[in-house]
Design a protein around this motif. Structure first.
Motif, PDB file in Angstrom:
ATOM      1  N   UNK A  72       0.835  -1.199   0.000  1.00 27.61           N
ATOM      2  CA  UNK A  72       0.000   0.000   0.000  1.00 27.61           C
ATOM      3  C   UNK A  72       0.873   1.253   0.000  1.00 27.61           C
ATOM      4  N   UNK A  73       1.956   1.232   0.763  1.00 27.11           N
ATOM      5  CA  UNK A  73       2.845   2.385   0.806  1.00 27.11           C
ATOM      6  C   UNK A  73       3.570   2.576  -0.522  1.00 27.11           C
ATOM      7  N   UNK A  74       4.123   1.522  -1.073  1.00 32.46           N
ATOM      8  CA  UNK A  74       4.872   1.653  -2.330  1.00 32.46           C
ATOM      9  C   UNK A  74       3.952   2.067  -3.475  1.00 32.46           C
ATOM     10  N   UNK A  75       2.736   1.525  -3.509  1.00 33.84           N
ATOM     11  CA  UNK A  75       1.797   1.915  -4.561  1.00 33.84           C
ATOM     12  C   UNK A  75       1.352   3.372  -4.413  1.00 33.84           C
ATOM     13  N   UNK A  76       1.166   3.829  -3.162  1.00 29.94           N
ATOM     14  CA  UNK A  76       0.806   5.228  -2.950  1.00 29.94           C
ATOM     15  C   UNK A  76       1.954   6.152  -3.348  1.00 29.94           C
ATOM     16  N   UNK A 137      20.854   9.885  -7.436  1.00 20.44           N
ATOM     17  CA  UNK A 137      21.187   8.478  -7.205  1.00 20.44           C
ATOM     18  C   UNK A 137      20.471   8.029  -5.931  1.00 20.44           C
ATOM     19  N   UNK A 138      19.937   6.823  -5.938  1.00 16.00           N
ATOM     20  CA  UNK A 138      19.210   6.332  -4.759  1.00 16.00           C
ATOM     21  C   UNK A 138      19.357   4.819  -4.648  1.00 16.00           C
ATOM     22  N   UNK A 139      19.592   4.362  -3.427  1.00 13.35           N
ATOM     23  CA  UNK A 139      19.721   2.931  -3.135  1.00 13.35           C
ATOM     24  C   UNK A 139      18.564   2.502  -2.242  1.00 13.35           C
ATOM     25  N   UNK A 140      17.868   1.437  -2.648  1.00 14.83           N
ATOM     26  CA  UNK A 140      16.753   0.887  -1.886  1.00 14.83           C
ATOM     27  C   UNK A 140      17.179  -0.473  -1.339  1.00 14.83           C
ATOM     28  N   UNK A 141      17.196  -0.585  -0.017  1.00 11.88           N
ATOM     29  CA  UNK A 141      17.691  -1.800   0.648  1.00 11.88           C
ATOM     30  C   UNK A 141      16.586  -2.374   1.535  1.00 11.88           C
ATOM     31  N   UNK A 142      16.495  -3.703   1.595  1.00  8.17           N
ATOM     32  CA  UNK A 142      15.472  -4.330   2.431  1.00  8.17           C
ATOM     33  C   UNK A 142      15.985  -5.648   3.005  1.00  8.17           C
ATOM     34  N   UNK A 143      15.272  -6.128   4.014  1.00  7.03           N
ATOM     35  CA  UNK A 143      15.598  -7.438   4.595  1.00  7.03           C
ATOM     36  C   UNK A 143      14.291  -8.153   4.936  1.00  7.03           C
ATOM     37  N   UNK A 144      14.292  -8.854   6.070  1.00 11.61           N
ATOM     38  CA  UNK A 144      13.189  -9.760   6.392  1.00 11.61           C
ATOM     39  C   UNK A 144      11.884  -9.030   6.691  1.00 11.61           C
ATOM     40  N   UNK A 158       6.915  -4.872  -5.556  1.00 16.07           N
ATOM     41  CA  UNK A 158       6.464  -3.492  -5.358  1.00 16.07           C
ATOM     42  C   UNK A 158       7.641  -2.532  -5.266  1.00 16.07           C
ATOM     43  N   UNK A 159       8.720  -2.968  -4.610  1.00 14.53           N
ATOM     44  CA  UNK A 159       9.910  -2.122  -4.505  1.00 14.53           C
ATOM     45  C   UNK A 159      10.629  -2.026  -5.849  1.00 14.53           C
ATOM     46  N   UNK A 160      10.698  -3.136  -6.571  1.00 11.49           N
ATOM     47  CA  UNK A 160      11.306  -3.112  -7.901  1.00 11.49           C
ATOM     48  C   UNK A 160      10.552  -2.151  -8.812  1.00 11.49           C
ATOM     49  N   UNK A 161       9.222  -2.152  -8.705  1.00 13.62           N
ATOM     50  CA  UNK A 161       8.412  -1.221  -9.502  1.00 13.62           C
ATOM     51  C   UNK A 161       8.830   0.226  -9.262  1.00 13.62           C
ATOM     52  N   UNK A 173      25.422   3.929  -8.146  1.00 13.93           N
ATOM     53  CA  UNK A 173      24.796   4.641  -7.042  1.00 13.93           C
ATOM     54  C   UNK A 173      23.300   4.500  -6.957  1.00 13.93           C
ATOM     55  N   UNK A 174      22.684   3.769  -7.881  1.00 14.90           N
ATOM     56  CA  UNK A 174      21.242   3.525  -7.835  1.00 14.90           C
ATOM     57  C   UNK A 174      20.990   2.035  -7.986  1.00 14.90           C
ATOM     58  N   UNK A 175      20.253   1.446  -7.045  1.00 14.00           N
ATOM     59  CA  UNK A 175      20.029   0.010  -7.149  1.00 14.00           C
ATOM     60  C   UNK A 175      19.051  -0.529  -6.137  1.00 14.00           C
ATOM     61  N   UNK A 176      18.914  -1.849  -6.164  1.00 13.13           N
ATOM     62  CA  UNK A 176      18.000  -2.616  -5.320  1.00 13.13           C
ATOM     63  C   UNK A 176      18.815  -3.677  -4.596  1.00 13.13           C
TER      64      UNK A 176
END
Length: 539
Positions: A72-76, A137-144, A158-161, A173-176
């Motif tokens: 919901x957050x990523x789509x918004x 440039x932006x880096x998006x990082x996630x875990x469990x 959703x994050x890849x989108x 400098x920009x990635x997932x």
């Protein structure tokens, strides 16, 4: 290929870092040093997490969303980026597919709906969307916090989108970046410890790829995907799996709905455990094979979250009666009628390089001379890739376009109601790891026992005190734990770890609602209630 697209060097030199469902300060402290270097150089840091974690102390913004509301957050955010005209249209047209359908899918996710579903103020969602889209440039990082849900894969998509929408992938400098939860988790996947993959992420159902391995190994490989961990437990319950060989895992304690997991393990006809430690799972086994410590008693390689392959060298010999993992597997093979000779880690690695194109340019000599190489590395003149998917920016485009994947928000499976009004989420602390099998054997000045962490407001609401022991009940089981107040928790949210199963078996509470694509259980979202104990005293 399944790995983070960026190097740690890029985390230090980017302009914006999003830690989404990650308390890297506690759970990935080495990686967090790279984050802090980036912050010191001027990067803006945003933390998206239901808890105001220790990582948020360094953040320019914290978005305390409801557990399980990530889509919901990523789509918004996406809807706001589109409304503001901040999408990277040239990148989208050149390098992606399915954009129109994606736009239609996020259109209902207004800022107002985003606030309603996530609990994050609409203005905070708008600000983060603009910051992410406008960053050079932006880096998006996630875990469990993203992956331990019943819709784990959809959360990641959703994050890849968002990265595709803004062009924050495939360039320096920009990635997932999925941060791996344990040493060499990345390497395990690279070597084929995935139900449908052979080494090098080559699909087992692809005849031409599979045939190369069959020719090299002189054996037939079943031409179909295998079972993931949750699928194995389902197969046990259905009577389709009666023998299990476990290497370096403690599922008797680490699996969600622990009572069910232990019951199914006890029902096996044969359980073999190969491990460094005598875990609770090993104690249930018919056969225990004592194994060496991979980090100091073995030869081989290790691969980090940035895809960097490095050499591991034996510093000590295993103690008497303990053997290296390779020696154990070779001896089992010999007793089963196939003599592979003497185990030689270098020879095995060279065999892997001959079969996995992405490792081909990584002989031991280069790994040692260069202090590690990031895959893919296709030949011995190739330096390895600092970041992935640069092809998306090349003219003309090399290979297929990257697809948008529309996903819809679904709340957690374990519903809150009058009987179970509190949301329990689980995680790790800085001083301990998972079930404590490794970390509980040494002391730490940071360590304290298990507790049920609540907001001070909930403590007042339920009439409980710091240190008071209460019964914690879910729809699957109950445990007794002392109360601890945490101002980083908002009302309605509770937190526990899995670190101290001898004190509190937290996984008696968790739900085994499983993502059908990844097989991951929803450890992050259980519904609970607390009951005061008679004549309870702080302790």
């Amino acid at each position: 290929m399944g790995g983070g697209t960026s190097s740690y060097q890029e985390i230090e030199e980017t302009d914006l870092i999003l830690l989404w469902g990650s308390n890297a300060r506690d759970t990935h402290p080495i990686f967090f040093h790279h984050v802090l270097k980036g912050v010191k150089r001027g990067a803006r840091l945003f933390v998206i997490d239901p808890r105001r974690t220790s990582s948020a102390q360094w953040a320019d913004g914290w978005l305390g969303l409801e557990v399980g509301s990530d889509i919901a957050l990523s789509n918004a955010m996406a809807r706001e980026i589109l409304d503001a005209g901040l999408e990277n249209r040239s990148f989208i047209d050149h390098a992606t597919s399915g954009f129109d359908e994606y736009c239609r899918s996020v259109d209902p996710y207004t800022l107002e709906r985003g606030e309603r579903e996530t609990g994050v103020p609409a203005e905070s969602i708008r600000k983060l969307a603009h910051e992410y889209a406008r960053a050079q440039r932006a880096e998006l990082c996630w875990t469990l916090g993203i992956t331990e849900h019943h819709n784990a894969v959809d959360n990641v998509l959703a994050l890849i989108n968002l990265a595709l929408l803004t062009g924050h992938v495939g360039k320096y400098g920009s990635g997932l970046n999925p941060l791996r939860g344990q040493n060499n988790v990345q390497g395990g996947g690279d070597m084929g410890a995935i139900p449908d993959r052979l080494p090098g992420f080559q699909h087992v159902e692809n005849d031409s790829l599979r045939n190369r391995f069959e020719e090299a190994w002189g054996a037939k490989i079943p031409p179909r995907r295998g079972l993931h961990l949750s699928g194995m437990f389902d197969a046990m319950e259905e009577g389709k799996l009666s023998a299990l060989y476990i290497l370096g895992e403690n599922p008797a304690v680490s699996e969600a709905d622990q009572g069910r997991a232990q019951r199914l393990l006890e029902g096996l006809e044969c359980l073999v455990v190969q491990d460094l430690l005598m875990t609770d799972t090993a104690a249930m086994a018919d056969v225990v094979l004592p194994a060496a410590a991979g980090w100091c008693e073995s030869e081989g390689t290790v691969t980090s979250s940035e895809r960097k392959v490095q050499r591991v060298r034996r510093a000590l010999s295993p103690p008497p009666g303990v053997r290296d993992d390779l020696e154990i597997i070779y001896e089992l093979s010999r007793r089963l009628g196939k003599d592979w000779g003497t185990p030689d880690p270098k020879r095995i690695w060279d065999e892997l390089r001959s079969l996995s194109p992405m490792h081909r340019g990584m002989p031991y000599e280069r790994l040692e001379a260069l202090d590690g190489i990031r895959w893919p590395c296709y030949d011995e003149s190739h330096p390895g890739e600092l970041f992935l998917h640069s092809r998306l920016w090349q003219e003309p485009l090399l290979g297929p376009q990257a697809p948008f994947s529309p996903v819809e928000f679904e709340p957690p499976v374990d519903k809150l109601d009058d009987q179970f009004p509190l949301r329990l989420t689980t995680g790790r602390r800085l001083d301990s790891y998972n079930t404590g099998a490794q970390t509980s054997s040494y002391s730490s000045p940071l360590r304290r026992g298990e507790s049920l962490d609540l907001s001070p407001e909930d403590g007042e609401l339920y009439g409980v005190r710091e240190g008071e022991r209460v019964r914690v009940i879910s729809r699957r089981g109950s445990v007794i734990a002392p109360i601890r107040f945490d101002t980083g928790l908002r009302p309605g949210l509770a937190f526990m770890t899995l670190h101290f199963p001898d004190e509190v078996q937290t996984n008696q509470l968790t739900i085994d609602a499983v993502d059908p694509k990844s097989g991951t259980a929803e450890f992050k979202a259980s519904a609970i209630r607390i009951v005061k104990l008679a004549a309870s005293r702080p302790g």
